[in-house]
Scaffold this motif. Sequence first.
Motif, PDB file in Angstrom:
ATOM      1  N   ASP A 111      -0.195  -7.567  23.368  1.00  0.00           N
ATOM      2  CA  ASP A 111      -0.263  -8.467  22.211  1.00  0.00           C
ATOM      3  C   ASP A 111      -1.205  -7.923  21.144  1.00  0.00           C
ATOM      4  OD1 ASP A 111       1.467 -10.069  23.552  1.00  0.00           O
ATOM      5  OD2 ASP A 111       0.005 -11.597  24.117  1.00  0.00           O
ATOM      6  N   LYS A 112      -2.311  -7.300  21.568  1.00  0.00           N
ATOM      7  CA  LYS A 112      -3.233  -6.705  20.597  1.00  0.00           C
ATOM      8  C   LYS A 112      -2.590  -5.540  19.860  1.00  0.00           C
ATOM      9  CE  LYS A 112      -7.745  -7.976  22.488  1.00  0.00           C
ATOM     10  NZ  LYS A 112      -9.037  -7.487  23.031  1.00  0.00           N
ATOM     11  N   ARG A 113      -1.790  -4.757  20.559  1.00  0.00           N
ATOM     12  CA  ARG A 113      -1.098  -3.640  19.905  1.00  0.00           C
ATOM     13  C   ARG A 113      -0.073  -4.143  18.894  1.00  0.00           C
ATOM     14  NH1 ARG A 113       0.191   1.515  23.811  1.00  0.00           N
ATOM     15  NH2 ARG A 113      -1.882   1.751  24.732  1.00  0.00           N
ATOM     16  N   VAL A 114       0.645  -5.185  19.276  1.00  0.00           N
ATOM     17  CA  VAL A 114       1.621  -5.764  18.355  1.00  0.00           C
ATOM     18  C   VAL A 114       0.919  -6.299  17.116  1.00  0.00           C
ATOM     19  CG1 VAL A 114       3.291  -7.628  18.046  1.00  0.00           C
ATOM     20  CG2 VAL A 114       3.292  -6.317  20.163  1.00  0.00           C
ATOM     21  N   LEU A 115      -0.191  -7.006  17.323  1.00  0.00           N
ATOM     22  CA  LEU A 115      -0.943  -7.569  16.204  1.00  0.00           C
ATOM     23  C   LEU A 115      -1.483  -6.467  15.302  1.00  0.00           C
ATOM     24  CD1 LEU A 115      -2.133 -10.055  14.819  1.00  0.00           C
ATOM     25  CD2 LEU A 115      -4.129  -9.831  16.317  1.00  0.00           C
ATOM     26  N   THR A 116      -1.997  -5.382  15.901  1.00  0.00           N
ATOM     27  CA  THR A 116      -2.517  -4.259  15.112  1.00  0.00           C
ATOM     28  C   THR A 116      -1.415  -3.647  14.254  1.00  0.00           C
ATOM     29  OG1 THR A 116      -4.172  -3.746  16.810  1.00  0.00           O
ATOM     30  CG2 THR A 116      -3.637  -2.008  15.234  1.00  0.00           C
ATOM     31  N   GLY A 117      -0.228  -3.516  14.822  1.00  0.00           N
ATOM     32  CA  GLY A 117       0.901  -2.985  14.052  1.00  0.00           C
ATOM     33  C   GLY A 117       1.269  -3.882  12.887  1.00  0.00           C
ATOM     34  N   GLU A 118       1.238  -5.197  13.097  1.00  0.00           N
ATOM     35  CA  GLU A 118       1.558  -6.138  12.027  1.00  0.00           C
ATOM     36  C   GLU A 118       0.502  -6.085  10.917  1.00  0.00           C
ATOM     37  OE1 GLU A 118       2.122  -9.983  13.690  1.00  0.00           O
ATOM     38  OE2 GLU A 118       3.868  -9.398  14.883  1.00  0.00           O
ATOM     39  N   ILE A 119      -0.765  -5.943  11.300  1.00  0.00           N
ATOM     40  CA  ILE A 119      -1.832  -5.862  10.298  1.00  0.00           C
ATOM     41  C   ILE A 119      -1.664  -4.601   9.450  1.00  0.00           C
ATOM     42  CG2 ILE A 119      -4.315  -5.570   9.967  1.00  0.00           C
ATOM     43  CD1 ILE A 119      -4.733  -7.291  12.462  1.00  0.00           C
ATOM     44  N   LYS A 120      -1.383  -3.470  10.099  1.00  0.00           N
ATOM     45  CA  LYS A 120      -1.181  -2.219   9.368  1.00  0.00           C
ATOM     46  C   LYS A 120      -0.002  -2.337   8.405  1.00  0.00           C
ATOM     47  CE  LYS A 120      -3.080   0.935  12.854  1.00  0.00           C
ATOM     48  NZ  LYS A 120      -2.768   2.023  13.820  1.00  0.00           N
ATOM     49  N   GLN A 121       1.075  -2.971   8.854  1.00  0.00           N
ATOM     50  CA  GLN A 121       2.256  -3.133   8.001  1.00  0.00           C
ATOM     51  C   GLN A 121       1.934  -4.005   6.792  1.00  0.00           C
ATOM     52  OE1 GLN A 121       5.587  -4.831  10.082  1.00  0.00           O
ATOM     53  NE2 GLN A 121       7.069  -4.097   8.602  1.00  0.00           N
ATOM     54  N   THR A 122       1.158  -5.069   7.010  1.00  0.00           N
ATOM     55  CA  THR A 122       0.771  -5.960   5.917  1.00  0.00           C
ATOM     56  C   THR A 122      -0.122  -5.243   4.912  1.00  0.00           C
ATOM     57  OG1 THR A 122       0.934  -7.915   7.338  1.00  0.00           O
ATOM     58  CG2 THR A 122      -0.397  -8.118   5.347  1.00  0.00           C
ATOM     59  N   LEU A 123      -1.080  -4.467   5.404  1.00  0.00           N
ATOM     60  CA  LEU A 123      -1.981  -3.730   4.506  1.00  0.00           C
ATOM     61  C   LEU A 123      -1.214  -2.690   3.692  1.00  0.00           C
ATOM     62  CD1 LEU A 123      -5.097  -3.200   6.821  1.00  0.00           C
ATOM     63  CD2 LEU A 123      -4.847  -4.821   4.931  1.00  0.00           C
ATOM     64  N   LEU A 124      -0.264  -2.005   4.337  1.00  0.00           N
ATOM     65  CA  LEU A 124       0.543  -1.009   3.628  1.00  0.00           C
ATOM     66  C   LEU A 124       1.380  -1.676   2.537  1.00  0.00           C
ATOM     67  CD1 LEU A 124       1.613   1.877   3.315  1.00  0.00           C
ATOM     68  CD2 LEU A 124       3.306   1.348   5.089  1.00  0.00           C
ATOM     69  N   GLN A 125       2.008  -2.796   2.890  1.00  0.00           N
ATOM     70  CA  GLN A 125       2.815  -3.538   1.910  1.00  0.00           C
ATOM     71  C   GLN A 125       1.948  -4.012   0.746  1.00  0.00           C
ATOM     72  OE1 GLN A 125       3.723  -7.783   2.357  1.00  0.00           O
ATOM     73  NE2 GLN A 125       5.865  -7.154   2.645  1.00  0.00           N
ATOM     74  N   THR A 126       0.747  -4.503   1.052  1.00  0.00           N
ATOM     75  CA  THR A 126      -0.162  -4.988   0.009  1.00  0.00           C
ATOM     76  C   THR A 126      -0.561  -3.863  -0.942  1.00  0.00           C
ATOM     77  OG1 THR A 126      -1.031  -6.669   1.524  1.00  0.00           O
ATOM     78  CG2 THR A 126      -2.350  -6.149  -0.423  1.00  0.00           C
ATOM     79  N   CYS A 127      -0.849  -2.691  -0.379  1.00  0.00           N
ATOM     80  CA  CYS A 127      -1.230  -1.545  -1.222  1.00  0.00           C
ATOM     81  C   CYS A 127      -0.089  -1.111  -2.130  1.00  0.00           C
ATOM     82  CB  CYS A 127      -1.673  -0.381  -0.341  1.00  0.00           C
ATOM     83  SG  CYS A 127      -3.236  -0.658   0.520  1.00  0.00           S
ATOM     84  N   ILE A 128       1.124  -1.060  -1.586  1.00  0.00           N
ATOM     85  CA  ILE A 128       2.289  -0.633  -2.379  1.00  0.00           C
ATOM     86  C   ILE A 128       2.550  -1.604  -3.525  1.00  0.00           C
ATOM     87  CG2 ILE A 128       4.785  -0.288  -2.327  1.00  0.00           C
ATOM     88  CD1 ILE A 128       4.456   0.775   0.522  1.00  0.00           C
ATOM     89  N   ILE A 129       2.535  -2.902  -3.209  1.00  0.00           N
ATOM     90  CA  ILE A 129       2.802  -3.915  -4.242  1.00  0.00           C
ATOM     91  C   ILE A 129       1.707  -3.906  -5.300  1.00  0.00           C
ATOM     92  CG2 ILE A 129       2.974  -6.404  -4.653  1.00  0.00           C
ATOM     93  CD1 ILE A 129       4.342  -6.653  -1.950  1.00  0.00           C
ATOM     94  N   THR A 130       0.462  -3.714  -4.873  1.00  0.00           N
ATOM     95  CA  THR A 130      -0.651  -3.656  -5.821  1.00  0.00           C
ATOM     96  C   THR A 130      -0.506  -2.473  -6.773  1.00  0.00           C
ATOM     97  OG1 THR A 130      -2.129  -4.708  -4.221  1.00  0.00           O
ATOM     98  CG2 THR A 130      -3.157  -3.542  -6.061  1.00  0.00           C
ATOM     99  N   MET A 131      -0.106  -1.323  -6.239  1.00  0.00           N
ATOM    100  CA  MET A 131       0.076  -0.136  -7.081  1.00  0.00           C
ATOM    101  C   MET A 131       1.236  -0.320  -8.063  1.00  0.00           C
ATOM    102  SD  MET A 131      -0.742   3.157  -4.625  1.00  0.00           S
ATOM    103  CE  MET A 131       0.430   2.695  -3.350  1.00  0.00           C
TER     104      MET A 131
END
Length: 212
Positions: A111-131
């Motif tokens: 569950d921690k690995r799944v959560l870590t993957g979701e956090i990374k995906q959210t941060l990547l999406q946030t950076c792309i949209i911000t740029m």
Amino acid sequence: QVGREVVVTMAGGFKFTMLIPLLVGLYMKNTVDTENEENILYARTFFVIGKICELILYATLYYRISTQRRDKIVEVSEKDMQPPNPLASMLGIDEDDDSVEKEKLTHTEYDKRVLTGEIKQTLLQTCIITMIHAKWKVLIPMVVSVLMALVNKPDNALVRIYLLGDKESPDLKRPFKSKSGFADMMAPKKSKKKKDKGKGSRKARGNNKKKN
């Protein structure tokens, strides 16, 4: 199920709520002045608040996962930790491979690995949209991304288990079978192909026995 909101769905599991971000995006494109400074401020505020709420949700999930120890073992492969490929389902490609090496993890570790993957995906999406917004001053992706998160989070496996108390549903069996909307719509066809393939194999074995 009792305690969960009933959501109207189309054939194949596609939910009407998934159309909300698209409809809002179309409304903004046709009626909202995206160059107005006040509208830009509202969109930015909505985006920042939405992402902060998402991070708070992830922090809460991490705390719940850490404090609710689950020592049952699950075997997972590297493919189980990757996002689903909607094109594979659309093209009828079977991604299941029993020969792939699997790793044994406790439910807490998984569950921690799944959560870590979701956090990374959210941060990547946030950076792309911000740029994108910083370069072209586009507002719609900021609003739509937050709405997509709001629509999808109630169906997130970790949210259902640790926040909504939904632990008995068959689709929450680890490793989680995360699917996109396209994959959900194609799932019945894929199941039918597997069933037909199984029937064909049994029929072939029967014919071979008769010949012998």
